[in-house]
Design a protein around this motif. Sequence first.
Motif, PDB file in Angstrom:
ATOM      1  N   UNK A 129       0.810  -1.212   0.000  1.00 28.94           N
ATOM      2  CA  UNK A 129       0.000   0.000   0.000  1.00 28.94           C
ATOM      3  C   UNK A 129       0.842   1.261   0.000  1.00 28.94           C
ATOM      4  N   UNK A 130       2.152   1.090   0.211  1.00 29.13           N
ATOM      5  CA  UNK A 130       3.069   2.231   0.214  1.00 29.13           C
ATOM      6  C   UNK A 130       4.349   1.847  -0.512  1.00 29.13           C
ATOM      7  N   UNK A 131       4.933   2.824  -1.191  1.00 31.44           N
ATOM      8  CA  UNK A 131       6.186   2.587  -1.889  1.00 31.44           C
ATOM      9  C   UNK A 131       7.313   2.450  -0.865  1.00 31.44           C
ATOM     10  N   UNK A 132       8.130   1.398  -0.957  1.00 33.07           N
ATOM     11  CA  UNK A 132       9.217   1.262   0.008  1.00 33.07           C
ATOM     12  C   UNK A 132      10.307   2.310  -0.211  1.00 33.07           C
ATOM     13  N   UNK A 133      10.653   3.006   0.846  1.00 30.99           N
ATOM     14  CA  UNK A 133      11.759   3.957   0.851  1.00 30.99           C
ATOM     15  C   UNK A 133      12.396   3.862   2.226  1.00 30.99           C
ATOM     16  N   UNK A 134      13.717   3.982   2.292  1.00 27.49           N
ATOM     17  CA  UNK A 134      14.370   3.841   3.579  1.00 27.49           C
ATOM     18  C   UNK A 134      15.596   4.712   3.722  1.00 27.49           C
ATOM     19  N   UNK A 135      15.923   5.007   4.959  1.00 32.85           N
ATOM     20  CA  UNK A 135      17.133   5.742   5.302  1.00 32.85           C
ATOM     21  C   UNK A 135      18.206   4.718   5.627  1.00 32.85           C
ATOM     22  N   UNK A 136      19.322   4.786   4.905  1.00 37.58           N
ATOM     23  CA  UNK A 136      20.356   3.771   5.028  1.00 37.58           C
ATOM     24  C   UNK A 136      21.385   4.124   6.105  1.00 37.58           C
ATOM     25  N   UNK A 137      22.088   3.092   6.623  1.00 35.97           N
ATOM     26  CA  UNK A 137      23.155   3.348   7.596  1.00 35.97           C
ATOM     27  C   UNK A 137      24.271   4.203   6.990  1.00 35.97           C
ATOM     28  N   UNK A 138      25.052   4.805   7.865  1.00 36.02           N
ATOM     29  CA  UNK A 138      26.156   5.666   7.438  1.00 36.02           C
ATOM     30  C   UNK A 138      27.129   4.902   6.538  1.00 36.02           C
ATOM     31  N   UNK A 139      27.645   5.567   5.534  1.00 41.70           N
ATOM     32  CA  UNK A 139      28.633   5.046   4.572  1.00 41.70           C
ATOM     33  C   UNK A 139      28.036   4.020   3.607  1.00 41.70           C
ATOM     34  N   UNK A 140      26.726   3.851   3.601  1.00 40.75           N
ATOM     35  CA  UNK A 140      26.116   2.861   2.706  1.00 40.75           C
ATOM     36  C   UNK A 140      26.241   3.280   1.254  1.00 40.75           C
ATOM     37  N   UNK A 141      26.285   2.275   0.397  1.00 43.49           N
ATOM     38  CA  UNK A 141      26.346   2.495  -1.044  1.00 43.49           C
ATOM     39  C   UNK A 141      25.076   1.953  -1.683  1.00 43.49           C
ATOM     40  N   UNK A 142      24.485   2.719  -2.586  1.00 43.46           N
ATOM     41  CA  UNK A 142      23.264   2.308  -3.286  1.00 43.46           C
ATOM     42  C   UNK A 142      23.636   1.745  -4.653  1.00 43.46           C
ATOM     43  N   UNK A 143      23.131   0.546  -4.957  1.00 42.02           N
ATOM     44  CA  UNK A 143      23.409  -0.100  -6.232  1.00 42.02           C
ATOM     45  C   UNK A 143      22.413   0.278  -7.300  1.00 42.02           C
ATOM     46  N   UNK A 144      22.675  -0.193  -8.517  1.00 43.29           N
ATOM     47  CA  UNK A 144      21.900   0.265  -9.671  1.00 43.29           C
ATOM     48  C   UNK A 144      20.541  -0.405  -9.828  1.00 43.29           C
ATOM     49  N   UNK A 145      20.139  -1.243  -8.866  1.00 40.89           N
ATOM     50  CA  UNK A 145      18.764  -1.755  -8.893  1.00 40.89           C
ATOM     51  C   UNK A 145      17.826  -0.836  -8.115  1.00 40.89           C
ATOM     52  N   UNK A 146      18.355   0.317  -7.706  1.00 36.13           N
ATOM     53  CA  UNK A 146      17.556   1.268  -6.923  1.00 36.13           C
ATOM     54  C   UNK A 146      17.955   2.695  -7.277  1.00 36.13           C
ATOM     55  N   UNK A 147      17.161   3.644  -6.780  1.00 35.86           N
ATOM     56  CA  UNK A 147      17.488   5.064  -6.887  1.00 35.86           C
ATOM     57  C   UNK A 147      17.916   5.560  -5.505  1.00 35.86           C
ATOM     58  N   UNK A 148      18.610   6.688  -5.500  1.00 33.78           N
ATOM     59  CA  UNK A 148      19.092   7.252  -4.241  1.00 33.78           C
ATOM     60  C   UNK A 148      18.826   8.745  -4.172  1.00 33.78           C
ATOM     61  N   UNK A 149      18.570   9.211  -2.965  1.00 34.15           N
ATOM     62  CA  UNK A 149      18.557  10.642  -2.664  1.00 34.15           C
ATOM     63  C   UNK A 149      19.643  10.851  -1.606  1.00 34.15           C
ATOM     64  N   UNK A 150      20.662  11.603  -1.948  1.00 39.15           N
ATOM     65  CA  UNK A 150      21.794  11.772  -1.048  1.00 39.15           C
ATOM     66  C   UNK A 150      21.650  13.030  -0.207  1.00 39.15           C
ATOM     67  N   UNK A 151      21.849  12.846   1.116  1.00 44.70           N
ATOM     68  CA  UNK A 151      21.829  13.974   2.050  1.00 44.70           C
ATOM     69  C   UNK A 151      20.575  14.827   1.878  1.00 44.70           C
ATOM     70  N   UNK A 152      19.444  14.150   1.681  1.00 43.45           N
ATOM     71  CA  UNK A 152      18.170  14.835   1.427  1.00 43.45           C
ATOM     72  C   UNK A 152      17.454  15.142   2.738  1.00 43.45           C
ATOM     73  N   UNK A 153      16.655  16.217   2.773  1.00 40.61           N
ATOM     74  CA  UNK A 153      15.835  16.501   3.959  1.00 40.61           C
ATOM     75  C   UNK A 153      14.845  15.361   4.198  1.00 40.61           C
ATOM     76  N   UNK A 154      14.558  15.088   5.460  1.00 37.99           N
ATOM     77  CA  UNK A 154      13.659  13.985   5.809  1.00 37.99           C
ATOM     78  C   UNK A 154      12.264  14.149   5.231  1.00 37.99           C
ATOM     79  N   UNK A 155      11.812  15.397   5.022  1.00 42.43           N
ATOM     80  CA  UNK A 155      10.437  15.575   4.529  1.00 42.43           C
ATOM     81  C   UNK A 155      10.256  14.994   3.134  1.00 42.43           C
TER      82      UNK A 155
END
Length: 293
Positions: A129-155
Motif C-alpha cells: 500500500x506504500x512505496x518502500x523507501x528507507x534511510x540507510x546506515x552511514x557510509x552505505x552504497x546504493x546499487x543500480x537496482x535502486x534510486x538514491x537521494x543523497x543527504x536529502x531533507x527527511x520531509x
Amino acid sequence: SRSPEDRALMVWGNKPTDNGNFFLDTYQVKDLFDHSPQAISYIRPYFGSAEFIRGLNRYCLWIEDSEAEEAYKIPEIAKRIDAIREFRSNSKAAETRPAADYPHRFRQIQGICDRSAFIVPRVSSERREYLPIGLLPERSLVGDSAFALYDAPLWNMALIASRLHLVWIATVCGKLETRYRYSNTLDWNTFPVPTLTEQNKADLTRCAEDILLAREHYFPATIADMYDPKRMDSEFPLVREAHDHNDEIIERIYIGRRFKNDTERLEKLFDLYTKMTSQPTPAQKSAKPKTKS
C-alpha cells in the motif's frame, strides 16, 4: 530542473560491472578483516532493492583512486581487482572494456552520500500500500537496482512514502509484469507538490521520523515483513498508524482535509500537474519579447 519546493535530486544507484568481485557477505568481510584489518576502510554496506526490502546483509569494496595503490597491497583485494580487470577487458560490450583501466572502482558512479542516503527500489510489488523507501546506515552504497537521494531533507521521505505518491506512480509509471517500475524522471520529478511552508516541512519531517521509529520498534522485521498487506494491520500496527498520520498531514496540505478516495487524489494531482507544467520557466520569464523593427 528543481521543483518549486526544492525537493532533493533523485539519481540512479551505482553500477559495478564486476562479475561479482566487488561484493562480500558477512563471513567474507570477517575473513578479510581477520587477515588484513586495514581492509576495513575499503568496505561499505551495499544496498540494492533486494537487500533493502528483504533485509539482506551485503557489502562491497569501495576504493577511491587515491587509495588504489595501497589497497592493491592486500592480497584478497588484489585478487578481486585483477579478476575485474580481466572480466571487463574480455567483455563483449564496447562501453565496458575501457573500464578495465580502473578495475578498483565501479564502472558507473552516480553518487555517494556525505551524511545520509535514502533508497527507493526501482521495482517493487504492487501488493504493498506504500512505496518502500528507507534511510540507510552511514557510509552505505546504493546499487543500480535502486534510486538514491543523497543527504536529502527527511520531509522528502514523507512525500515518497505517502498514499498520494503511490497513486501517482501507479498511474504514470511503467510496470515490470504487474510490479511497479519506478522512475526518477517520470515519477519523482513530475510528482505535483504544492508550495510548502517551513511549518509544512517540519510537520512532514516529524512524519518521516515517526515512520522510521515505528519500523525500528519491530526490528529485525524487514520491509517485506512490515509492508505485507496481510500482516501489516495485525502484526505491525505502529507502522500502519505512522503512515496513516503521514497521509493525513500530507493530504491536509493539499486540500485541507483527507481525500475521499483515489479518484479524488488523482483529480487533484493532475490539476496541480497541469498548473505546474503550464507555468513559464525562469528562462521564459526573463526572455524579452521580440519587437518589430
